[in-house]
Design a protein around this motif. Structure first.
Motif, PDB file in Angstrom:
ATOM      1  N   ASP A  10       0.832  -1.206   0.000  1.00 31.91           N
ATOM      2  CA  ASP A  10       0.000   0.000   0.000  1.00 31.91           C
ATOM      3  C   ASP A  10       0.865   1.253   0.000  1.00 31.91           C
ATOM      4  N   ALA A  11       1.948   1.234   0.777  1.00 34.86           N
ATOM      5  CA  ALA A  11       2.843   2.392   0.831  1.00 34.86           C
ATOM      6  C   ALA A  11       3.547   2.604  -0.507  1.00 34.86           C
ATOM      7  N   LEU A  12       4.032   1.526  -1.092  1.00 33.12           N
ATOM      8  CA  LEU A  12       4.721   1.639  -2.388  1.00 33.12           C
ATOM      9  C   LEU A  12       3.781   2.111  -3.491  1.00 33.12           C
ATOM     10  N   MET A  13       2.535   1.672  -3.423  1.00 34.46           N
ATOM     11  CA  MET A  13       1.547   2.049  -4.434  1.00 34.46           C
ATOM     12  C   MET A  13       0.880   3.378  -4.096  1.00 34.46           C
ATOM     13  N   GLN A  14       1.264   3.965  -2.980  1.00 33.17           N
ATOM     14  CA  GLN A  14       0.726   5.234  -2.492  1.00 33.17           C
ATOM     15  C   GLN A  14      -0.794   5.182  -2.348  1.00 33.17           C
ATOM     16  N   ASP A  19      -5.918  -2.121  -0.455  1.00 32.99           N
ATOM     17  CA  ASP A  19      -6.336  -2.478  -1.813  1.00 32.99           C
ATOM     18  C   ASP A  19      -6.161  -3.978  -2.058  1.00 32.99           C
ATOM     19  N   SER A  20      -6.330  -4.768  -1.009  1.00 30.34           N
ATOM     20  CA  SER A  20      -6.118  -6.204  -1.140  1.00 30.34           C
ATOM     21  C   SER A  20      -7.434  -6.953  -0.967  1.00 30.34           C
ATOM     22  N   VAL A  21      -7.437  -8.180  -1.495  1.00 33.32           N
ATOM     23  CA  VAL A  21      -8.598  -9.050  -1.346  1.00 33.32           C
ATOM     24  C   VAL A  21      -8.095 -10.484  -1.244  1.00 33.32           C
ATOM     25  N   MET A  22      -8.730 -11.269  -0.381  1.00 32.69           N
ATOM     26  CA  MET A  22      -8.412 -12.677  -0.230  1.00 32.69           C
ATOM     27  C   MET A  22      -9.122 -13.442  -1.343  1.00 32.69           C
TER      28      MET A  22
END
Length: 65
Positions: A10-14, A19-22
């Protein structure tokens, strides 16, 4: 630790919100996520969704549906 890895992504993608999903074999992926994770047991975690039972994940990644 998965939480640490997701926070780094999330930090790298700003991203300001997660923004994740299992994902699970055979279960349609819904939404507009850029980070897909699974908790299936495997010796090769990075390639864990290459197996045929994850066609749903590949469909999502290639078409957004």
């Amino acid at each position: 630790n998965i939480k640490h890895q997701l926070a780094n992504c999330d930090a790298l993608m700003q991203r300001s919100k997660p923004d994740s999903v299992m994902v699970h074999p055979g279960v349609p992926v819904k939404g507009h996520h850029h980070i897909l994770v699974t908790d299936i047991p495997t010796e090769a975690p990075h390639g864990s969704t290459i197996q045929p039972e994850f066609k749903n994940v590949w469909r999502y990644m290639l078409t957004g549906k």
